[in-house]
Design an enzyme around this catalytic site. Structure first.
Site, PDB file in Angstrom:
ATOM      1  N   ARG A  25     -43.738 -47.443 -90.573  1.00  0.00           N
ATOM      2  CA  ARG A  25     -43.002 -46.157 -90.633  1.00  0.00           C
ATOM      3  C   ARG A  25     -43.845 -45.114 -89.913  1.00  0.00           C
ATOM      4  O   ARG A  25     -44.927 -44.758 -90.385  1.00  0.00           O
ATOM      5  CB  ARG A  25     -42.781 -45.800 -92.100  1.00  0.00           C
ATOM      6  N   LYS A  41     -51.328 -39.565 -91.900  1.00  0.00           N
ATOM      7  CA  LYS A  41     -51.764 -39.256 -93.270  1.00  0.00           C
ATOM      8  C   LYS A  41     -53.220 -38.802 -93.308  1.00  0.00           C
ATOM      9  O   LYS A  41     -53.991 -39.040 -92.380  1.00  0.00           O
ATOM     10  CB  LYS A  41     -51.471 -40.445 -94.189  1.00  0.00           C
TER      11      LYS A  41
HETATM   12  N1  HH2 Z   1     -44.581 -41.987 -96.801  1.00  0.00           N
HETATM   13  C1  HH2 Z   1     -43.937 -40.800 -96.839  1.00  0.00           C
HETATM   14  C2  HH2 Z   1     -42.568 -40.744 -97.103  1.00  0.00           C
HETATM   15  N2  HH2 Z   1     -41.859 -41.875 -97.299  1.00  0.00           N
HETATM   16  N3  HH2 Z   1     -41.749 -44.240 -97.438  1.00  0.00           N
HETATM   17  C3  HH2 Z   1     -42.365 -45.421 -97.412  1.00  0.00           C
HETATM   18  N4  HH2 Z   1     -41.670 -46.565 -97.610  1.00  0.00           N
HETATM   19  N5  HH2 Z   1     -43.715 -45.532 -97.172  1.00  0.00           N
HETATM   20  C4  HH2 Z   1     -44.492 -44.423 -96.971  1.00  0.00           C
HETATM   21  O1  HH2 Z   1     -45.726 -44.579 -96.793  1.00  0.00           O
HETATM   22  C5  HH2 Z   1     -43.869 -43.133 -97.002  1.00  0.00           C
HETATM   23  C6  HH2 Z   1     -42.477 -43.078 -97.242  1.00  0.00           C
HETATM   24  C7  HH2 Z   1     -44.694 -39.522 -96.590  1.00  0.00           C
HETATM   25  O2  HH2 Z   1     -44.723 -39.164 -95.252  1.00  0.00           O
HETATM   26  P1  HH2 Z   1     -43.764 -38.112 -94.444  1.00  0.00           P
HETATM   27  O3  HH2 Z   1     -42.344 -38.474 -94.528  1.00  0.00           O
HETATM   28  O4  HH2 Z   1     -44.298 -38.042 -93.077  1.00  0.00           O
HETATM   29  O5  HH2 Z   1     -44.029 -36.708 -95.115  1.00  0.00           O
HETATM   30  P2  HH2 Z   1     -43.288 -35.924 -96.282  1.00  0.00           P
HETATM   31  O6  HH2 Z   1     -43.329 -36.751 -97.507  1.00  0.00           O
HETATM   32  O7  HH2 Z   1     -44.082 -34.647 -96.396  1.00  0.00           O
HETATM   33  O8  HH2 Z   1     -41.874 -35.691 -95.850  1.00  0.00           O
END
Ligand code: HH2
Length: 265
Positions: A240, A205
């Site tokens: 995660r 992030k």
């Molecule tokens: N962060 C993201 C997505 N889902 N779920 C939980 N429980 N906690 C988090 O911090 C969280 C989440 C965002 O990250 P990412 O999936 O890498 O990216 P994107 O939203 O662009 O798919």
């Protein structure tokens, strides 16, 4: 929890695992690297991301959930804010619903309740499009805990047993970089107040990029691992991440040290 984004536009790995066969290969690798759970998401929630329809999101995640349950002996969670997507993913075999909106969709709790699935309630405000304008807090830790308590109350009202629920402060969702750091540093306060295990999602992030002089997302895995270990020390118990091997090794070593009985002497 290994991240499997089946989206064209996720901020660090968008477009890479869009094909179900690629997604399975990626999940298999994460299992070998020590993941206990794979989190399948079909909608990017990065700041400013455009919304996706439920039909489009379900078309992305449901075939992958079904294929994962058939191919691997690993629990699968579905990362969705939409009751309609959760319903289809649960029917396809998902074990956990990871709701980054903390039950904002009024239909979500009644979909999850009868399924027996686990539930991650994450804190956010607004939507991915609006959230970065919603960072006014009194005390960010108290306010996030209070708002998570509201999500927990919605789960209670739907008859979802507390034992099924994990909470997440939502790092990067309606938070400034400083607020993210304050939350990670104070996870123990949230845990003490709400009494459920905490999940921490820091992987790649932007606050990590800022701390490291602006490194791009693909160069943030070591910083991610550092943030996970700090979170472990403050009480987080689920993580995660994109780079499962690094997190698993670091967390296993840190956990062994933090729990060393010599400390209490
Ligand atoms: N962060 C993201 C997505 N889902 N779920 C939980 N429980 N906690 C988090 O911090 C969280 C989440 C965002 O990250 P990412 O999936 O890498 O990216 P994107 O939203 O662009 O798919």
């Amino acid at each position: 929890m290994g991240i499997l984004n089946v989206t064209p536009d996720s901020f660090s790995d968008g477009g890479r695992f869009f094909d179900p066969a690629d997604a399975i290969a990626r999940a298999r690798r994460m299992a070998e690297e020590g993941a206990d759970l794979v989190d399948v998401g079909g909608e990017s929630t990065r700041p400013g991301a455009p919304a996706v329809t439920a039909d489009e999101e379900a078309a992305r995640v449901v075939p992958v959930v079904r294929a994962l349950r058939a191919a691997l002996d690993l629990p699968v969670s579905v990362d969705t804010r939409k009751a309609a997507v959760a319903r289809e993913a649960l029917a396809a075999g998902a074990d956990v619903v990871n709701d980054v909106s903390g039950l904002a969709d009024p239909g979500m709790a009644s979909v999850v309740a009868p399924s027996g699935a686990g539930l991650v309630l994450m804190h956010m405000r607004g939507t991915p499009e609006t959230m970065q304008g919603l960072t006014d807090y009194g005390d960010v830790v108290d306010d996030v805990a209070a708002e998570l308590a509201g999500s927990l109350a919605r789960a209670d009202a739907a008859g979802i047993a507390r034992e099924r629920v994990v909470l997440d402060p939502g790092i990067g969702f309606a938070k400034t970089a400083e607020q993210n750091l304050a939350l990670i540093a104070s996870l123990d306060r949230i845990q003490a107040r709400l009494g459920r295990p905490l999940l921490l999602g820091v992987s790649r992030k932007s606050f990590i990029g800022s701390l490291l002089g602006g490194v791009p997302a693909e160069a943030r895995d070591a910083g991610t691992t550092g943030a996970c270990v700090a979170g472990l020390a403050r009480g987080a118990r689920l993580f995660r991440v994109h780079d499962v091997r690094a997190a698993r090794q670091a967390l296993d070593v840190a956990w062994t040290i933090l729990r060393n009985p010599a400390r209490s002497r």
